[in-house]
Design an enzyme around this catalytic site. Sequence first.
Site, PDB file in Angstrom:
ATOM      1  N   SER A 129       0.839  -1.194   0.000  1.00 12.32           N
ATOM      2  CA  SER A 129       0.000   0.000   0.000  1.00 12.32           C
ATOM      3  C   SER A 129       0.880   1.252   0.000  1.00 12.32           C
ATOM      4  CB  SER A 129      -0.958  -0.067   1.197  1.00 12.32           C
ATOM      5  OG  SER A 129      -1.883   0.981   1.190  1.00 12.32           O
ATOM      6  N   ASP A 172      -7.451  -3.724  -6.761  1.00  9.86           N
ATOM      7  CA  ASP A 172      -6.423  -2.987  -6.026  1.00  9.86           C
ATOM      8  C   ASP A 172      -5.782  -1.932  -6.895  1.00  9.86           C
ATOM      9  OD1 ASP A 172      -5.680  -3.086  -3.407  1.00  9.86           O
ATOM     10  OD2 ASP A 172      -4.328  -4.793  -3.611  1.00  9.86           O
TER      11      ASP A 172
END
Length: 169
Positions: free
Chosen positions: A113, A169
């Site tokens: 992330s 994602d």
Amino acid sequence: AYCSQKSLEAWSCGEKCSADVSSVTVCNGFKTKAFVGKWEGKCLVSFEGTSNIASFIKDLEFLQKAVSMDGCEGCKVHGGFLDEYNSLKQCVKSALSSTGCPTGSKIRSTGHSLGAAVNSIAMLDLSRAGWIIEESYDFGKPRVGNSNFAAAHNKLLTGKVWRVTHAKD
């Protein structure tokens, strides 16, 4: 990288800790941390990702500012990601050297992330500083910069970097 500093430095983070990691140094940034160590006898840098509200806010700062990246002509990157890398940079470079991985050494890296975005900036910076990126794995990495950044990143790191995503994602 999500374990506490104490457990990372002692490498006592339970199942999450591979038996093949040693010489761990933790670097604390503005909102996240990274650790540098040896994995399977090779140099490793791991960047923590979004883990609290402060690091989540760093993720959102992209909409507010894109900034120039030194040493990368025409490159604009997420200002929050660059700030976070800059807060870790000196410690990471020092830790690499003190771990037996001076400039010219091959290194591996990873991030998740926010940590994956910081890792992208780090790999470009560390590569330009003389470290050799052997391989890098990013998980759930957001967009880091503009097309000039992507071109510079790909020119130096193609075939050495893998981005792992889940669903959208």
